[in-house]
Scaffold this active site. Sequence first.
Site, PDB file in Angstrom:
ATOM      1  N   GLY A  45      29.169 -41.286  -6.528  1.00  0.00           N
ATOM      2  CA  GLY A  45      28.999 -40.099  -7.368  1.00  0.00           C
ATOM      3  C   GLY A  45      30.209 -39.754  -8.198  1.00  0.00           C
ATOM      4  CE  LYS A  54      27.797 -40.831 -13.417  1.00  0.00           C
ATOM      5  NZ  LYS A  54      27.186 -39.585 -13.896  1.00  0.00           N
ATOM      6  CG  ASP A  64      26.804 -39.507 -17.405  1.00  0.00           C
ATOM      7  OD1 ASP A  64      27.336 -38.575 -18.041  1.00  0.00           O
ATOM      8  OD2 ASP A  64      26.170 -39.329 -16.333  1.00  0.00           O
ATOM      9  CD  GLU A  92      23.358 -38.672 -18.277  1.00  0.00           C
ATOM     10  OE1 GLU A  92      22.786 -39.783 -18.387  1.00  0.00           O
ATOM     11  OE2 GLU A  92      23.389 -38.044 -17.213  1.00  0.00           O
ATOM     12  CD  GLU A 148      24.681 -34.313 -14.793  1.00  0.00           C
ATOM     13  OE1 GLU A 148      24.346 -35.440 -15.188  1.00  0.00           O
ATOM     14  OE2 GLU A 148      25.486 -34.135 -13.874  1.00  0.00           O
ATOM     15  CG  ASP A 205      19.676 -30.450 -11.887  1.00  0.00           C
ATOM     16  OD1 ASP A 205      20.480 -31.375 -11.699  1.00  0.00           O
ATOM     17  OD2 ASP A 205      19.251 -29.718 -10.971  1.00  0.00           O
ATOM     18  CG  HIS A 213      20.814 -34.843 -13.223  1.00  0.00           C
ATOM     19  ND1 HIS A 213      21.146 -33.877 -12.297  1.00  0.00           N
ATOM     20  CD2 HIS A 213      21.733 -35.818 -13.096  1.00  0.00           C
ATOM     21  CE1 HIS A 213      22.237 -34.253 -11.657  1.00  0.00           C
ATOM     22  NE2 HIS A 213      22.621 -35.411 -12.111  1.00  0.00           N
ATOM     23  N   GLY A 236      19.669 -37.997  -8.468  1.00  0.00           N
ATOM     24  CA  GLY A 236      20.843 -38.376  -7.688  1.00  0.00           C
ATOM     25  C   GLY A 236      21.254 -37.217  -6.816  1.00  0.00           C
TER      26      GLY A 236
END
Lengths: 438, 438
Positions: free
Chosen positions: B22, B219, B247, B273, B300, B323, B350, B352
């Site tokens: 994450g 990312k 992102d 993103e 998100e 989200d 979104h 995760g």
Amino acid sequence: MPRITSVEAVDVRFPTSLTQDGSDAMNKDGDHSAAYVVLHTDADGLAGHGFTFTIGRGTDLCVAAALQRAEPLIGRDVGELCDDLGAVYRELQSDTQLRWLGPDKGVVHLALAAVMNAVWDLAARRAGVPLWRLLSEMSPEQLVDAADLRYLTDALPREQAITLLASRESGRRQRIAELEVSGYPCYTTSAGWLGYSDAKLRRLCEEAVAAGYNYVKLKVGASLDDDIRRCRIAREVLGPDVHLMIDANQVWDVPEAIEWVKALAAFDPLWIEEPTSPDDVLGHAAIRKAVAPIGVATGEHGMNRVLFKQMFQAGAIDYCQLDAARLGSVNEILAVYLLAAWFDVPVCPHAGGVGLCELVQHLAIFDYVAVSGSLDGRVTEYVDHLHEHFVEPCVVRNGAYVLPGAPGYSAEMYRQSLETYRFPDGSYWTARAAGAST
Amino acid sequence: MPRITSVEAVDVRFPTSLTQDGSDAMNKDGDHSAAYVVLHTDADGLAGHGFTFTIGRGTDLCVAAALQRAEPLIGRDVGELCDDLGAVYRELQSDTQLRWLGPDKGVVHLALAAVMNAVWDLAARRAGVPLWRLLSEMSPEQLVDAADLRYLTDALPREQAITLLASRESGRRQRIAELEVSGYPCYTTSAGWLGYSDAKLRRLCEEAVAAGYNYVKLKVGASLDDDIRRCRIAREVLGPDVHLMIDANQVWDVPEAIEWVKALAAFDPLWIEEPTSPDDVLGHAAIRKAVAPIGVATGEHGMNRVLFKQMFQAGAIDYCQLDAARLGSVNEILAVYLLAAWFDVPVCPHAGGVGLCELVQHLAIFDYVAVSGSLDGRVTEYVDHLHEHFVEPCVVRNGAYVLPGAPGYSAEMYRQSLETYRFPDGSYWTARAAGAST
């Protein structure tokens, strides 16, 4: 070298819902409240006081968040903190786990405001000057270093912010001298709360005129018939020359706002305040276009600098009503003042509530001295309400704030007030609960 | 007639910062967490489960806020609540004292999401169907009654929302049948966390291709050199046909975003993103214009429906990533899906974190069945992470979510997981604290 020894945070609530002081179309039963923060130090008599303004339930959430926000300050050297107020702001703001709960909005941001307000109060007290003077004596570079310009550089690059401030440097001393004579102009909202009777409205408008106010604000938005009747009474009493503002506190969707404001246009309002969602930049722009020449004002619920940047970029508002306890204290407020000056939009800060008048006088004075250098279209809110709880309450004379002279941000409440109105265990609330249960 | 007997709220935190699962350019040390709500009833085995997703500190604030938000539900008849899910949402949302702390954003709104997610879970369990099916069997009028259209009527009047839904009614059954065969398409973010080594990135990209994914997300935003190297690795492994998304998790100002994304254009990203502040509608519009044909995606951290309305009005985004635990549950999510369909912007939710995949599968399926009726440009996020804590974890096969069949919103966590990871007194955290202190 004094250090911060502890952080105190108090949930203090005043039972204003009993008298409908502060009532409007959205908020019918607010208990004006604060999450109040004290940064204690080991120096004799030196502490920083700050708060965020709330209206009752949930103040406890802001208190809990403020304690988390302020934790990194405990044990820190007061001099080091006060010498780089941009750094301490960025340190507290950049807690990424708390940031997730915003970012830069809602409870965690209100809590940041409360804590950083206390830090700025501490810095001004340590310097022995009122906050407006502390700011007015900082260089353009120092001010821009303290300002939170993140996400704003497309609208206002750092170098242009410095140039803007530098262009206003030469007249600072003269403008201070002017305000020492005349004060900073304000308007009153005390006359027009929605819960007041017509007779009380009429009497309060008469008193406002007698007290020298050139601006009076009325709450609208619950019933169009009532609004027409109340605006007529106000305009009768005020005559054609005193400005009348109207405030809907976010109750309308965009099409309804346009229709309703047009129906009140005959009473020549200077501005319509909070016609719709405070988040709706494009909605405000549409309303502004439709109701001109009536101005559009908003900002007391303006969550952060990014919202204000867009309000300016979109030409959405005529008046920027930033809030001293909702934005992330002076650091973020500086950024909004700089943007406003850059886009040539007057800032007329939101006040009232608990202690907001005490705070915003400093900001408005500083804006005139060092940022906009102008009073055109600028008038700061004043509500004659709850000042008795403050150690150095603001003073208004002839419709103008008198320059505060005491060191600090005028944010300190009397210990006795905190103890009486602390929720739920202050003496007022325990007595009321006992009364309710008998 | 079952009633809600009590509300339980749990601060549950998983120590994901230890493995950098994450991790991204903004959030380097998140502990994926939830403010988890259970609405207990007096009916045997019937309860509603919901949560909002957080990343560590401050989860306690959301828990405290959720208890305040849910208080009006205690003692209420479950049938009455479930028969008018618009009314219960409006009742909880309209607490004006809590509203002041938003409105509709930050901790109080996250808490509303957690509580209303539990209410919707309860409603679906009571009906004995998965949430996506509950929604897919509601009439256009029922859906619009449940949706929060406040402040949206300038963009989408109620009647047009009903017309839109009615126009998609006839194909519902067929589209359900399609998804029962193929599932709802998803992409994986598991490969591309910023804290992973190049070797791990390469291996995970290879595994994603082997598992049938047509979309992989990386990312970016901490270092341009690193991003170029990582994108090159990813593109090498993925080949030209698998979509690569990038992102930045809000790290850039607008000018920097444009420059950085252009420097990565050679790797043919499908979208960038969160290039900047999630609040910056006009900034996203400027970025989109500058980096086309690379798409712009955000959502998100999209705080509420008013923000999304403006994103659509301004033509600011190509993909809407709402989200499920930040918006005010299904009531507000419905409004955003309706707006998105009206403006013809695909919604790619979104996911995760903790349990977001479990929630969004229901929303995406419902969107295809009853709102947009389209899969064009639509792909829902999937992260293979923390599903083991859920009683009915989502199932992904060949890059697609398999339609969930169990009643409810798939939100229930195992009691054992709650007890182990409850903060700070669950067994994991007490053991860790004991270890740290030795």
